[in-house]
Structures are given as structure tokens and as C-alpha cells.
Design a protein around this motif. Structure first.
Motif, mmCIF file in Angstrom:
data_model
loop_
_atom_site.group_PDB
_atom_site.id
_atom_site.type_symbol
_atom_site.label_atom_id
_atom_site.label_comp_id
_atom_site.label_asym_id
_atom_site.label_seq_id
_atom_site.Cartn_x
_atom_site.Cartn_y
_atom_site.Cartn_z
ATOM 1 N N UNK A 23 -6.745 3.278 -45.710
ATOM 2 C CA UNK A 23 -5.669 2.645 -44.951
ATOM 3 C C UNK A 23 -4.967 1.604 -45.806
ATOM 4 N N UNK A 24 -5.759 0.800 -46.527
ATOM 5 C CA UNK A 24 -5.186 -0.210 -47.412
ATOM 6 C C UNK A 24 -4.351 0.445 -48.505
ATOM 7 N N UNK A 25 -4.900 1.459 -49.126
ATOM 8 C CA UNK A 25 -4.235 2.119 -50.253
ATOM 9 C C UNK A 25 -3.001 2.889 -49.780
ATOM 10 N N UNK A 26 -3.079 3.502 -48.627
ATOM 11 C CA UNK A 26 -1.966 4.298 -48.116
ATOM 12 C C UNK A 26 -0.805 3.415 -47.679
ATOM 13 N N UNK A 27 -1.099 2.237 -47.150
ATOM 14 C CA UNK A 27 -0.029 1.395 -46.616
ATOM 15 C C UNK A 27 0.553 0.426 -47.642
ATOM 16 N N UNK A 28 -0.041 0.317 -48.793
ATOM 17 C CA UNK A 28 0.467 -0.630 -49.791
ATOM 18 C C UNK A 28 1.782 -0.125 -50.381
ATOM 19 N N UNK A 29 2.520 -1.037 -50.979
ATOM 20 C CA UNK A 29 3.799 -0.669 -51.587
ATOM 21 C C UNK A 29 3.613 0.352 -52.702
ATOM 22 N N UNK A 30 2.530 0.218 -53.447
ATOM 23 C CA UNK A 30 2.279 1.168 -54.529
ATOM 24 C C UNK A 30 1.826 2.504 -53.975
ATOM 25 N N UNK A 31 1.014 2.473 -52.949
ATOM 26 C CA UNK A 31 0.577 3.681 -52.262
ATOM 27 C C UNK A 31 -0.149 4.670 -53.154
#
Length: 136
Positions: A8-16
Motif C-alpha cells: 500500500x505504501x509503495x503503490x501510493x507513493x509518488x514514485x510508485x
């Protein structure tokens, strides 16, 4: 930490991360570490696809074809599979072959020639099920 938390953190970050979004989609689709939620699975797959994770794109297509977590949109699902096919994804070619072998109600009429053509394309990428279908 649960995979769903990390993804969830990785998917929603700007870098994604396309893979992170796919992992999150898997978690929601299967109810692993989160409540089963087809709509969130679809949304995560869409984000993963936008980050060029081709398996997520195929998941988006599948969801559209049957209306799982998203409104049923057979034309959109076929277009997504066709785009994945163009991106040389064997799984998309295999799915298209299967769809045209069996048909999908009134939405996709069975067409042996198209089914064989997609199977041959999948086989050209080394996909064993596509090769078996192409030999029929």
C-alpha cells in the motif's frame, strides 16, 4: 509488517512500484492480510498497470471482462488485452486465444481463426498453453 501494508505504501507513493501495486491487488483479491475487496484490487491493478507492470494490466483486463471490482466493460477488457498482446505478453495472447476459442456470451463470438492466431503469437513467446492450442 504485512505485505498489504508495505505494498500500500509503495503503490501510493509518488514514485510508485508496479510490482507493489500488483502485490496489493493480489492481497485485496484474495483477502490476504486485508478484507477481500475486488474494487480495491482493481484500483491497485490500474495503478500498477499505469506503472508498466504488465501482469497488473492483464488483471485490469480480466476484471473488466467479467465485472469483478469494476463495471463490466468487455470492449475495454479486450482493448487492454490487445495492448498487452502488443507489449509481447504471452499471458494476454493466451487469454485472447481462450476467449476466441470459447466465446464470451454475446460479447465475444467464438472465432477459431482468431483463436489460433493469438495462440500462435503466444507460442512464439514460449507460452506452453498457447503452443498446445496452436497445435489443435
Amino acid at each position: 509488517r504485512l505485505v498489504s501494508d508495505w505494498s500500500s505504501d509503495v503503490c501510493s507513493s509518488d514514485l510508485g512500484s508496479g510490482q507493489g501495486c500488483l502485490n496489493l491487488s493480489d492481497a485485496y483479491a484474495k483477502g490476504q492480510g486485508v478484507s477481500r475487496d475486488p474494487s480495491s484490487a482493481f484500483t491497485s491493478a490500474v495503478r500498477g498497470c499505469s506503472l508498466r507492470e504488465q501482469t497488473a494490466c492483464i488483471r485490469v483486463a480480466s476484471a473488466k471482462l467479467v465485472g469483478d471490482g469494476a463495471p463490466k466493460d468487455v470492449g475495454g477488457g479486450l482493448a487492454q488485452l490487445d495492448a498487452s498482446c502488443t507489449a509481447r505478453q504471452a499471458a494476454a495472447r493466451s487469454m485472447l486465444s481462450n476467449l476466441y476459442t470459447r466465446g464470451l456470451g454475446a460479447d465475444v463470438v467464438a472465432n477459431a481463426d482468431r483463436a489460433h492466431a493469438y495462440a500462435a503469437k503466444g507460442c512464439s513467446l514460449g507460452d506452453a498453453p498457447s503452443c498446445a492450442a496452436a497445435r489443435r
